[in-house]
Design a protein around this motif. Structure first.
Motif, PDB file in Angstrom:
ATOM      1  N   ALA A  59      43.909  26.123  44.461  1.00  0.00           N
ATOM      2  CA  ALA A  59      44.881  27.147  44.825  1.00  0.00           C
ATOM      3  C   ALA A  59      44.293  28.502  44.451  1.00  0.00           C
ATOM      4  O   ALA A  59      43.481  28.577  43.542  1.00  0.00           O
ATOM      5  N   PRO A  60      44.701  29.573  45.116  1.00  0.00           N
ATOM      6  CA  PRO A  60      44.033  30.858  44.890  1.00  0.00           C
ATOM      7  C   PRO A  60      43.751  31.149  43.424  1.00  0.00           C
ATOM      8  O   PRO A  60      44.657  31.310  42.614  1.00  0.00           O
ATOM      9  N   LEU A  61      42.498  31.208  43.120  1.00  0.00           N
ATOM     10  CA  LEU A  61      42.053  31.543  41.772  1.00  0.00           C
ATOM     11  C   LEU A  61      40.834  32.435  41.937  1.00  0.00           C
ATOM     12  O   LEU A  61      39.870  32.040  42.590  1.00  0.00           O
ATOM     13  N   SER A  62      40.929  33.638  41.418  1.00  0.00           N
ATOM     14  CA  SER A  62      39.828  34.579  41.603  1.00  0.00           C
ATOM     15  C   SER A  62      39.545  35.336  40.318  1.00  0.00           C
ATOM     16  O   SER A  62      40.445  35.587  39.514  1.00  0.00           O
ATOM     17  N   PHE A  63      38.298  35.691  40.167  1.00  0.00           N
ATOM     18  CA  PHE A  63      37.864  36.525  39.057  1.00  0.00           C
ATOM     19  C   PHE A  63      37.081  37.698  39.625  1.00  0.00           C
ATOM     20  O   PHE A  63      36.486  37.598  40.688  1.00  0.00           O
ATOM     21  N   VAL A  64      37.079  38.795  38.863  1.00  0.00           N
ATOM     22  CA  VAL A  64      36.185  39.893  39.207  1.00  0.00           C
ATOM     23  C   VAL A  64      34.977  39.764  38.282  1.00  0.00           C
ATOM     24  O   VAL A  64      35.124  39.553  37.081  1.00  0.00           O
ATOM     25  N   VAL A  65      33.800  39.852  38.875  1.00  0.00           N
ATOM     26  CA  VAL A  65      32.589  39.753  38.073  1.00  0.00           C
ATOM     27  C   VAL A  65      31.703  40.972  38.348  1.00  0.00           C
ATOM     28  O   VAL A  65      31.882  41.665  39.355  1.00  0.00           O
ATOM     29  N   THR A 102      38.106  41.734  33.104  1.00  0.00           N
ATOM     30  CA  THR A 102      39.569  41.657  33.087  1.00  0.00           C
ATOM     31  C   THR A 102      40.116  43.030  33.450  1.00  0.00           C
ATOM     32  O   THR A 102      39.750  44.029  32.819  1.00  0.00           O
ATOM     33  N   ILE A 103      40.960  43.067  34.479  1.00  0.00           N
ATOM     34  CA  ILE A 103      41.509  44.346  34.920  1.00  0.00           C
ATOM     35  C   ILE A 103      43.017  44.349  34.705  1.00  0.00           C
ATOM     36  O   ILE A 103      43.764  43.729  35.441  1.00  0.00           O
TER      37      ILE A 103
ATOM     38  N   GLU B  41      40.644  32.205  26.565  1.00  0.00           N
ATOM     39  CA  GLU B  41      41.768  33.149  26.731  1.00  0.00           C
ATOM     40  C   GLU B  41      41.394  34.295  27.658  1.00  0.00           C
ATOM     41  O   GLU B  41      42.175  34.708  28.519  1.00  0.00           O
ATOM     42  N   ALA B  42      40.188  34.826  27.441  1.00  0.00           N
ATOM     43  CA  ALA B  42      39.732  35.950  28.272  1.00  0.00           C
ATOM     44  C   ALA B  42      39.621  35.507  29.731  1.00  0.00           C
ATOM     45  O   ALA B  42      39.982  36.251  30.640  1.00  0.00           O
ATOM     46  N   ASN B  43      39.152  34.296  29.964  1.00  0.00           N
ATOM     47  CA  ASN B  43      39.061  33.776  31.335  1.00  0.00           C
ATOM     48  C   ASN B  43      40.446  33.701  31.977  1.00  0.00           C
ATOM     49  O   ASN B  43      40.641  34.126  33.117  1.00  0.00           O
ATOM     50  N   ILE B  44      41.397  33.180  31.213  1.00  0.00           N
ATOM     51  CA  ILE B  44      42.750  33.009  31.756  1.00  0.00           C
ATOM     52  C   ILE B  44      43.377  34.370  32.067  1.00  0.00           C
ATOM     53  O   ILE B  44      44.011  34.566  33.113  1.00  0.00           O
ATOM     54  N   GLU B  45      43.122  35.322  31.167  1.00  0.00           N
ATOM     55  CA  GLU B  45      43.637  36.670  31.377  1.00  0.00           C
ATOM     56  C   GLU B  45      42.985  37.308  32.615  1.00  0.00           C
ATOM     57  O   GLU B  45      43.659  37.937  33.430  1.00  0.00           O
ATOM     58  N   ALA B  46      41.680  37.113  32.739  1.00  0.00           N
ATOM     59  CA  ALA B  46      40.947  37.713  33.861  1.00  0.00           C
ATOM     60  C   ALA B  46      41.429  37.147  35.193  1.00  0.00           C
ATOM     61  O   ALA B  46      41.404  37.830  36.222  1.00  0.00           O
ATOM     62  N   ALA B  47      41.900  35.910  35.178  1.00  0.00           N
ATOM     63  CA  ALA B  47      42.342  35.253  36.413  1.00  0.00           C
ATOM     64  C   ALA B  47      43.657  35.832  36.933  1.00  0.00           C
ATOM     65  O   ALA B  47      44.051  35.567  38.067  1.00  0.00           O
ATOM     66  N   GLN B  48      44.346  36.643  36.115  1.00  0.00           N
ATOM     67  CA  GLN B  48      45.611  37.252  36.557  1.00  0.00           C
ATOM     68  C   GLN B  48      45.369  38.452  37.465  1.00  0.00           C
ATOM     69  O   GLN B  48      46.292  39.140  37.854  1.00  0.00           O
ATOM     70  N   VAL B  49      44.129  38.713  37.753  1.00  0.00           N
ATOM     71  CA  VAL B  49      43.753  39.935  38.466  1.00  0.00           C
ATOM     72  C   VAL B  49      44.505  40.086  39.793  1.00  0.00           C
ATOM     73  O   VAL B  49      44.742  39.121  40.511  1.00  0.00           O
TER      74      VAL B  49
END
Lengths: 160, 67
Positions: A59-65, A102-103, B41-49
């Motif tokens: 399901a939609p899961l995105s990260f900014v890298v 993290t934004i 935790e940081a990964n989970i937080e980053a995924a809220q983008v």
């Protein structure tokens, strides 16, 4: 190249088409999302140095890298043999390092995870999130508004 | 000992705090749980983008003055 395979991914902003060569397998997943193994690295037209990393099947899961060198030119990581083995990165100079950003609501406050960088093998299309023991690097390194480089605590109590 | 190669020793006991020493070959990674948890935790937080997050970022970044 003939027969370039295109993969359709459901993202937060709808479906996108990604050439298969942009998709990486994380054999171990990333921390907190260990069951999700495949991610596509996608350049955003407006993203500048930032890229999206979209989960392919889930399901939609995105990260900014982003490339940490942009804001931390002195960034160096210690890579263990077993990390290299997981992604078959025989020639370490061929590896690519990106960090997850993290934004928060106020983008000025965005941070980068320098302690858990992502190491990619662009030839084998394999990747791994590393866990660094180096206390110099934190999981929430503030990117914007630093005046000094290389000091982990610099600027943390300044507000312009 | 854990297997033939990993040795765990009690370094010191102070009150309720026990310090452990771990000796392991270079091929074994030993991490503190806090580091794992912090990254998770940081990964989970980053995924809220937010899907639009990247639209305003490059402009902010220009202020860094890096080429």
């Amino acid at each position: 190249m003939e027969g370039k395979k295109i993969v359709v991914i459901a993202t937060k902003f709808g479906q996108i088409e990604v050439p298969e060569e942009h998709i990486y397998l994380f054999p171990e997943g990333i921390l907190g999302f260990s069951e999700i193994k495949r991610y596509a690295i996608v350049q955003s037209p407006k993203g500048g140095p930032f890229q999206w990393m979209h989960a392919v099947e889930s399901a939609p899961l995105s990260f900014v890298v982003c490339d940490p060198i942009l804001f931390r030119p002195d960034y160096r990581i210690f890579v263990r043999r077993e990390d290299i083995a997981v992604i078959h990165l025989d020639d370490i100079s061929k590896g690519i390092v990106l960090v997850i950003v993290t934004i928060p609501k106020d983008p000025q406050e965005m941070t980068a995870n320098l302690q858990g960088p992502l190491l990619f093998n662009p030839l084998a299309k394999l990747a791994k999130q590393l866990v660094l023991n180096d206390p110099t690097y934190t999981v929430r390194y503030k990117i914007i508004g630093r005046e000094t480089k290389g000091e982990p605590d610099a600027g943390s109590d300044k507000t312009n | 000992m854990i297997g033939d190669e990993i040795e765990i020793t009690v370094v010191s006991v102070k009150g309720e705090k026990v310090r452990l020493g771990i000796k392991a070959p270079g091929s074994v990674s030993v991490h503190r749980k806090e580091v794992y948890l912090a990254i998770k935790e940081a990964n989970i937080e980053a995924a809220q983008v937010d899907a639009k997050a990247l639209e305003s970022l490059p402009d902010l970044f220009k202020g860094q003055g890096k080429s």
